[in-house]
Design a protein around this motif. Structure first.
Motif, PDB file in Angstrom:
ATOM      1  N   ASN A  72       0.829  -1.199   0.000  1.00 21.66           N
ATOM      2  CA  ASN A  72       0.000   0.000   0.000  1.00 21.66           C
ATOM      3  C   ASN A  72       0.874   1.263   0.000  1.00 21.66           C
ATOM      4  OD1 ASN A  72       0.765   0.632   2.660  1.00 21.66           O
ATOM      5  ND2 ASN A  72      -0.920  -0.547   3.529  1.00 21.66           N
ATOM      6  N   LYS A  73       0.221   2.405  -0.087  1.00 24.98           N
ATOM      7  CA  LYS A  73       0.928   3.683  -0.181  1.00 24.98           C
ATOM      8  C   LYS A  73       1.799   3.930   1.055  1.00 24.98           C
ATOM      9  CE  LYS A  73       0.232   8.579  -0.991  1.00 24.98           C
ATOM     10  NZ  LYS A  73      -0.700   9.661  -1.226  1.00 24.98           N
ATOM     11  N   GLU A  74       1.285   3.593   2.240  1.00 24.22           N
ATOM     12  CA  GLU A  74       2.038   3.800   3.483  1.00 24.22           C
ATOM     13  C   GLU A  74       3.313   2.958   3.493  1.00 24.22           C
ATOM     14  OE1 GLU A  74       1.313   2.583   8.018  1.00 24.22           O
ATOM     15  OE2 GLU A  74      -0.155   4.034   7.250  1.00 24.22           O
ATOM     16  N   GLU A  75       3.212   1.689   3.090  1.00 22.17           N
ATOM     17  CA  GLU A  75       4.386   0.817   3.048  1.00 22.17           C
ATOM     18  C   GLU A  75       5.397   1.303   2.022  1.00 22.17           C
ATOM     19  OE1 GLU A  75       2.448  -2.887   2.296  1.00 22.17           O
ATOM     20  OE2 GLU A  75       2.492  -3.461   4.405  1.00 22.17           O
ATOM     21  N   THR A  76       4.930   1.781   0.889  1.00 20.34           N
ATOM     22  CA  THR A  76       5.811   2.317  -0.141  1.00 20.34           C
ATOM     23  C   THR A  76       6.544   3.548   0.375  1.00 20.34           C
ATOM     24  OG1 THR A  76       4.336   1.498  -1.868  1.00 20.34           O
ATOM     25  CG2 THR A  76       5.904   3.200  -2.510  1.00 20.34           C
ATOM     26  N   SER A  77       5.828   4.438   1.041  1.00 17.71           N
ATOM     27  CA  SER A  77       6.449   5.631   1.608  1.00 17.71           C
ATOM     28  C   SER A  77       7.484   5.264   2.670  1.00 17.71           C
ATOM     29  CB  SER A  77       5.392   6.550   2.214  1.00 17.71           C
ATOM     30  OG  SER A  77       4.532   7.036   1.229  1.00 17.71           O
ATOM     31  N   ARG A  78       7.149   4.296   3.497  1.00 22.65           N
ATOM     32  CA  ARG A  78       8.061   3.850   4.550  1.00 22.65           C
ATOM     33  C   ARG A  78       9.334   3.252   3.945  1.00 22.65           C
ATOM     34  NH1 ARG A  78       5.214  -0.225   7.911  1.00 22.65           N
ATOM     35  NH2 ARG A  78       3.722   1.450   7.839  1.00 22.65           N
ATOM     36  N   ASN A  79       9.165   2.424   2.921  1.00 19.91           N
ATOM     37  CA  ASN A  79      10.332   1.822   2.260  1.00 19.91           C
ATOM     38  C   ASN A  79      11.212   2.896   1.622  1.00 19.91           C
ATOM     39  OD1 ASN A  79       9.620  -0.760   2.993  1.00 19.91           O
ATOM     40  ND2 ASN A  79       8.582  -1.207   1.072  1.00 19.91           N
ATOM     41  N   HIS A  80      10.583   3.893   1.011  1.00 19.26           N
ATOM     42  CA  HIS A  80      11.328   4.999   0.414  1.00 19.26           C
ATOM     43  C   HIS A  80      12.102   5.759   1.496  1.00 19.26           C
ATOM     44  CE1 HIS A  80      12.367   8.330  -2.187  1.00 19.26           C
ATOM     45  NE2 HIS A  80      11.847   9.156  -1.294  1.00 19.26           N
ATOM     46  N   TYR A  81      11.453   6.001   2.625  1.00 15.16           N
ATOM     47  CA  TYR A  81      12.101   6.709   3.731  1.00 15.16           C
ATOM     48  C   TYR A  81      13.339   5.952   4.195  1.00 15.16           C
ATOM     49  CZ  TYR A  81      13.084   8.396   8.403  1.00 15.16           C
ATOM     50  OH  TYR A  81      13.721   8.866   9.514  1.00 15.16           O
ATOM     51  N   TRP A  82      13.224   4.645   4.438  1.00 15.98           N
ATOM     52  CA  TRP A  82      14.356   3.872   4.942  1.00 15.98           C
ATOM     53  C   TRP A  82      15.471   3.781   3.918  1.00 15.98           C
ATOM     54  CZ3 TRP A  82      15.057   3.940   9.688  1.00 15.98           C
ATOM     55  CH2 TRP A  82      14.012   3.836  10.596  1.00 15.98           C
ATOM     56  N   LYS A  83      15.115   3.687   2.642  1.00 16.23           N
ATOM     57  CA  LYS A  83      16.139   3.646   1.589  1.00 16.23           C
ATOM     58  C   LYS A  83      16.914   4.962   1.592  1.00 16.23           C
ATOM     59  CE  LYS A  83      16.831   2.705  -3.291  1.00 16.23           C
ATOM     60  NZ  LYS A  83      17.027   3.802  -4.176  1.00 16.23           N
ATOM     61  N   LYS A  84      16.198   6.077   1.672  1.00  9.32           N
ATOM     62  CA  LYS A  84      16.847   7.381   1.685  1.00  9.32           C
ATOM     63  C   LYS A  84      17.685   7.546   2.955  1.00  9.32           C
ATOM     64  CE  LYS A  84      16.022  12.235   1.086  1.00  9.32           C
ATOM     65  NZ  LYS A  84      15.243  13.269   0.519  1.00  9.32           N
ATOM     66  N   PHE A  85      17.170   7.101   4.095  1.00  9.35           N
ATOM     67  CA  PHE A  85      17.900   7.166   5.356  1.00  9.35           C
ATOM     68  C   PHE A  85      19.229   6.432   5.240  1.00  9.35           C
ATOM     69  CE2 PHE A  85      18.990   5.169   9.431  1.00  9.35           C
ATOM     70  CZ  PHE A  85      19.135   6.287  10.229  1.00  9.35           C
ATOM     71  N   LYS A  86      19.203   5.227   4.697  1.00  7.54           N
ATOM     72  CA  LYS A  86      20.423   4.435   4.565  1.00  7.54           C
ATOM     73  C   LYS A  86      21.416   5.093   3.614  1.00  7.54           C
ATOM     74  CE  LYS A  86      18.265   0.062   5.713  1.00  7.54           C
ATOM     75  NZ  LYS A  86      17.831  -1.240   5.217  1.00  7.54           N
ATOM     76  N   GLU A  87      20.928   5.717   2.546  1.00  6.05           N
ATOM     77  CA  GLU A  87      21.808   6.374   1.586  1.00  6.05           C
ATOM     78  C   GLU A  87      22.457   7.623   2.184  1.00  6.05           C
ATOM     79  OE1 GLU A  87      19.262   7.169  -1.724  1.00  6.05           O
ATOM     80  OE2 GLU A  87      19.296   5.092  -2.414  1.00  6.05           O
ATOM     81  N   GLU A  88      21.707   8.376   2.979  1.00  2.00           N
ATOM     82  CA  GLU A  88      22.208   9.634   3.520  1.00  2.00           C
ATOM     83  C   GLU A  88      22.963   9.471   4.829  1.00  2.00           C
ATOM     84  OE1 GLU A  88      18.944  12.365   3.707  1.00  2.00           O
ATOM     85  OE2 GLU A  88      18.724  12.418   1.538  1.00  2.00           O
ATOM     86  N   ASN A  89      22.730   8.381   5.532  1.00  2.00           N
ATOM     87  CA  ASN A  89      23.352   8.159   6.839  1.00  2.00           C
ATOM     88  C   ASN A  89      24.634   7.354   6.637  1.00  2.00           C
ATOM     89  OD1 ASN A  89      23.974   7.795   9.454  1.00  2.00           O
ATOM     90  ND2 ASN A  89      22.055   6.864  10.056  1.00  2.00           N
ATOM     91  N   GLN A  90      25.730   8.067   6.389  1.00  2.00           N
ATOM     92  CA  GLN A  90      26.979   7.401   6.039  1.00  2.00           C
ATOM     93  C   GLN A  90      28.082   7.629   7.072  1.00  2.00           C
ATOM     94  OE1 GLN A  90      28.104   8.502   2.098  1.00  2.00           O
ATOM     95  NE2 GLN A  90      26.103   8.110   1.250  1.00  2.00           N
ATOM     96  N   ALA A  91      27.730   7.732   8.323  1.00  2.76           N
ATOM     97  CA  ALA A  91      28.736   7.990   9.363  1.00  2.76           C
ATOM     98  C   ALA A  91      29.838   6.942   9.334  1.00  2.76           C
ATOM     99  CB  ALA A  91      28.078   8.031  10.741  1.00  2.76           C
TER     100      ALA A  91
END
Length: 71
Positions: A2-21
């Motif tokens: 559903n839309k909520e799961e898609t948004s959540r997956n997008h959020y986590w993908k972006k988080f992992k890409e940007e969080n490069q400590a």
């Protein structure tokens, strides 16, 4: 999916890409950050309280950097 799961997956993908400590600094940076979050959970801090604690830590590190060499 559903839309909520898609948004959540997008959020986590972006988080992992940007969080490069760990890749920009060292794996220890990521480990310490994770420990800080776990400690805040153990202390049962709210979201706002956790950010206030992080702000205090940042300002304390900034202040102490005038006197100590943090590595």
């Amino acid at each position: 999916m559903n839309k909520e799961e898609t948004s959540r997956n997008h959020y986590w993908k972006k988080f992992k890409e940007e969080n490069q400590a760990a890749t920009l600094f060292s794996p220890q940076c990521k480990e310490v950050g994770t420990k800080l979050v776990e400690l805040m959970k153990e202390e049962d801090l709210t979201y706002d309280q956790a950010y206030a604690a992080l702000q205090h830590a940042y300002e304390l590190i900034k202040y102490e950097s005038n006197f100590l060499r943090l590595q």
